[in-house]
Enzyme design. Structure first.
Site, mmCIF file in Angstrom:
data_model
loop_
_atom_site.group_PDB
_atom_site.id
_atom_site.type_symbol
_atom_site.label_atom_id
_atom_site.label_comp_id
_atom_site.label_asym_id
_atom_site.label_seq_id
_atom_site.Cartn_x
_atom_site.Cartn_y
_atom_site.Cartn_z
ATOM 1 N N THR A 238 -16.439 -50.413 14.689
ATOM 2 C CA THR A 238 -17.151 -49.952 16.980
ATOM 3 C C THR A 238 -18.821 -49.676 16.957
ATOM 4 O O THR A 238 -18.677 -48.855 17.910
ATOM 5 C CB THR A 238 -15.807 -48.592 17.338
ATOM 6 N N ARG B 54 -22.234 -50.316 16.222
ATOM 7 C CA ARG B 54 -22.797 -51.559 16.968
ATOM 8 C C ARG B 54 -22.957 -52.843 15.818
ATOM 9 O O ARG B 54 -23.194 -52.994 15.069
ATOM 10 C CB ARG B 54 -24.946 -50.751 16.868
ATOM 11 N N HIS C 223 -16.709 -54.539 23.580
ATOM 12 C CA HIS C 223 -17.545 -53.607 23.925
ATOM 13 C C HIS C 223 -16.075 -52.207 24.698
ATOM 14 O O HIS C 223 -17.105 -52.142 25.578
ATOM 15 C CB HIS C 223 -18.915 -53.868 23.551
ATOM 16 N N PHE D 236 -15.215 -47.273 24.636
ATOM 17 C CA PHE D 236 -16.087 -45.912 25.565
ATOM 18 C C PHE D 236 -15.350 -46.473 26.771
ATOM 19 O O PHE D 236 -14.990 -45.368 27.951
ATOM 20 C CB PHE D 236 -17.166 -45.854 25.706
ATOM 21 N N ASP E 20 -15.435 -55.027 17.384
ATOM 22 C CA ASP E 20 -15.840 -54.321 19.038
ATOM 23 C C ASP E 20 -16.765 -54.389 19.992
ATOM 24 O O ASP E 20 -17.868 -53.909 20.885
ATOM 25 C CB ASP E 20 -14.903 -52.777 19.822
ATOM 26 N N GLU F 288 -23.971 -59.848 21.342
ATOM 27 C CA GLU F 288 -23.060 -59.114 22.160
ATOM 28 C C GLU F 288 -23.949 -60.128 23.904
ATOM 29 O O GLU F 288 -22.654 -59.970 24.502
ATOM 30 C CB GLU F 288 -21.781 -58.716 21.937
ATOM 31 N N LYS G 156 -20.336 -37.922 15.506
ATOM 32 C CA LYS G 156 -18.798 -37.091 16.871
ATOM 33 C C LYS G 156 -18.283 -38.248 16.946
ATOM 34 O O LYS G 156 -16.654 -37.927 16.446
ATOM 35 C CB LYS G 156 -19.761 -36.877 18.201
ATOM 36 N N ILE G 157 -18.254 -39.298 16.774
ATOM 37 C CA ILE G 157 -16.525 -41.024 16.214
ATOM 38 C C ILE G 157 -15.896 -40.581 15.224
ATOM 39 O O ILE G 157 -15.097 -40.352 14.553
ATOM 40 C CB ILE G 157 -17.410 -41.965 17.652
#
Ligand code: NAI
Length: 336
Positions: free
Chosen positions: A234, A236, A297, A300, A260, A265, A156-157
């Protein structure tokens, strides 16, 4: 239902409260700022549902504590579920709901923002101009038009980013074990991963973190890339090997890095640590490079995505209350 909501900030509460009110679901939301781990899992005792975010730990130890305390549903406020031990959840009879798609545009647009900012050095220009420094030395960029851009993972991204990159006039190459006809429809092309690595000026990662993708971008992959390549992650953190990235930056093989996400993290992101000493030497080293841009991060983090995350999360919980299954369970084919 009684829901213990971990890792919450005021903005999470705002969007979840309004989704709970608007749907008239009437769930009792108990907000906790702390991350979910084996020390904090007992705080969810007597809550039917635990609502968790990307850096919450849902390994066997935590899931055992949650199940023993009466939890039956884990409602993830994320698409990714790499932080959940799915086998342990199955064995303990815990159902897992997630938010499969909230705004793939939000993350694709953030990846594009990283590409443009790194290329045209907007972050430096902003600081310079505020200081009355209008010199252009060091700000030289390149035209994206005509460059070769690689998208690893056209879900999707990734497909959205491919569309954006086509809009800039890039040649778009992609790699994904499950190919979608959408890529050809927007003018992109699948190629073997090695060809993508060798030909691209910009490479952006949009695959999930799995045993196969762990450290997929490491020393070997970097060796196959063009000198001066721009790498964007962006997805993981652990899809990239940060130490290999540092070596690539030091040698000049890697020209730009936009992140990101970061492998370690969970001890850093979503917190204000500005008055503390950061102990992660790899992360601190990454921050010292002038050609590295890191965001914490926030891909979103748009109004549209937050509204969708909260709405789907409340719908998952309501569906479980009605039927014993969340509306969007973790897909069984991605398990194991
Ligand atoms: P998706 O499930 O729609 O797409 C992932 C794609 O990666 C699939 O087409 C899959 O076939 C592909 N893939 C799997 N293994 C691969 C491999 N070895 N090589 C190449 N492709 C592979 O997922 P979506 O929603 O597009 O998310 C992509 C990534 O973005 C995930 O890692 C997710 O965790 C991350 N993400 C990051 C956010 C942020 O705020 N930075 C927010 C949301 C998601």
């Amino acid at each position: 239902m009684k829901v213990a909501v971990f890792s919450t900030r005021p903005y999470d509460r705002e969007f979840l409260d309004s989704a709970n009110d608007e749907s008239k679901a009437g769930h009792a939301l108990f907000y906790l700022e702390s991350r979910l781990n084996s020390q904090t899992a007992h705080l969810a005792r007597d809550h039917d549902c635990v609502c968790a975010f990307v850096n919450d730990q849902l390994g066997r130890a935590e899931l055992e504590i949650l199940a023993a305390g009466g939890t039956r549903l884990i409602a993830l406020r994320s698409a990714g579920f790499n932080n959940v031990d799915l086998d342990a959840a199955d064995a303990l009879g815990l159902r897992i709901g997630r938010v499969p798609a909230y705004s793939p545009d939000a993350i694709a647009e953030h990846a594009a923002a990283l590409i443009l900012t790194l290329n045209r050095k907007i972050h430096k220009a902003y600081a310079r101009v505020r200081e009355g420094n209008f010199a252009l030395e060091g700000l030289l960029g390149f035209d994206l038009k005509g460059k070769v851009a690689g998208v690893i993972g056209t879900g999707k991204i990734g497909i959205n980013l491919a569309r954006i990159l086509k809009g800039f006039g890039c040649e778009v190459l992609a790699s994904d074990p499950f190919e979608t006809p959408e890529l050809a429809a927007i003018g992109g092309r699948y190629v073997p991963l090695d060809e993508l690595l060798a030909r691209c000026d910009v490479i952006s990662l949009h695959c999930p973190l799995t045993p196969e993708t762990h450290h997929m971008i490491g020393r070997e992959a970097i060796a196959k890339m063009k000198r001066g390549v721009m790498l964007i992650n962006t997805s993981r953190g652990a899809v990239m090997d940060a130490r290999a990235i540092i070596a690539g930056l030091k040698s000049g093989k890697v020209g730009y890095v936009g992140l990101d996400v970061y492998e370690e993290e969970e001890d850093l992101f979503f917190e204000n640590l500005s008055d503390q000493v950061i102990r992660d030497d790899v992360f601190v080293r990454l921050m010292t490079f002038p050609n590295v841009l890191i965001t914490g991060h926030q891909g979103f983090f748009t109004r549209e995505a937050m509204t969708a995350i909260a709405g789907t999360t409340i719908d998952n919980i309501s569906a479980f209350e009605r039927s014993g299954a969340p509306l969007h369970p973790v897909p069984s084919e991605r398990r194991g």
